[in-house]
Design a protein around this motif. Sequence first.
Motif, short mmCIF file in Angstrom:
data_model
loop_
_atom_site.label_atom_id
_atom_site.label_comp_id
_atom_site.label_asym_id
_atom_site.label_seq_id
_atom_site.Cartn_x
_atom_site.Cartn_y
_atom_site.Cartn_z
N ARG A 146 6.59 -8.00 25.21
CA ARG A 146 6.08 -7.67 23.88
C ARG A 146 5.26 -6.38 23.99
N PHE A 148 3.49 -3.35 21.50
CA PHE A 148 3.13 -2.91 20.14
C PHE A 148 3.70 -3.85 19.08
N LYS A 149 3.49 -5.14 19.29
CA LYS A 149 3.89 -6.19 18.36
C LYS A 149 5.40 -6.36 18.22
N HIS A 150 6.15 -5.65 19.06
CA HIS A 150 7.61 -5.83 19.06
C HIS A 150 8.02 -6.66 20.27
N THR A 151 8.73 -7.75 20.02
CA THR A 151 9.18 -8.62 21.10
C THR A 151 10.62 -8.29 21.47
#
Length: 224
Positions: A146, A148-151
Amino acid sequence: MGTQIGLTFIFLIAFLLLLTFNELVYRRLGLKGEITRKFAHFTATLSTITFPYLFDDHWYVLFLAVVFFILLFISRHRTYLKSIHDIQRISVGSFLLPVAIYITFLLAYKLNDFFLFILPMLVLAICDPIAGILGINLQQYNHRIRIFKHTFEKTWLGSTAFFISCLIISIIALYFNQGHLNLNTFMVAVVVAFVSTIAELFSWKGVDNLFIPLSVLIVLFLML
């Protein structure tokens, strides 16, 4: 030319026997599709590093790539080759593998440097299955990456295994190719491992089969 055509058909038969063996193992032993798929990926891709020593033109490789692309594409909704297609995710990786092999071979052929084919194939054959098997099967203490809030679809364990194995393979391959091991050679290996790991991380639905070898080739072309 006759020898080249003969070698092409020998490889064609060998690849068909590999797929048959893989299918028998899948059906008789009840292995997961992910395992038999990775085995076929590893074996088929690793065998292609002999191409530069056997074929003096890219058309023979194109023929093999087209045949297996058609076979894999047609079989995706059929009852055969479940050892390749029986996975719990959407992936175009099996179709892209012959495409990636041919494109990488073609570029190395045009650039007159088959090391630009051999190392990308080694990385694709070995590092990608290692990352996939570890990332999927070892769930404890393993999480999806994960940033920057992207998984991402990839896991920390899988990507770490990919980077380490790629670094080791790159150092060994560069040593045999260059005939020495120094700081510059080591830096090239580090960049190859880092860039290909990023390419694998940002790939989705199996396109890493294309992105990984091309990323390795580009790094080698720019740094060697």
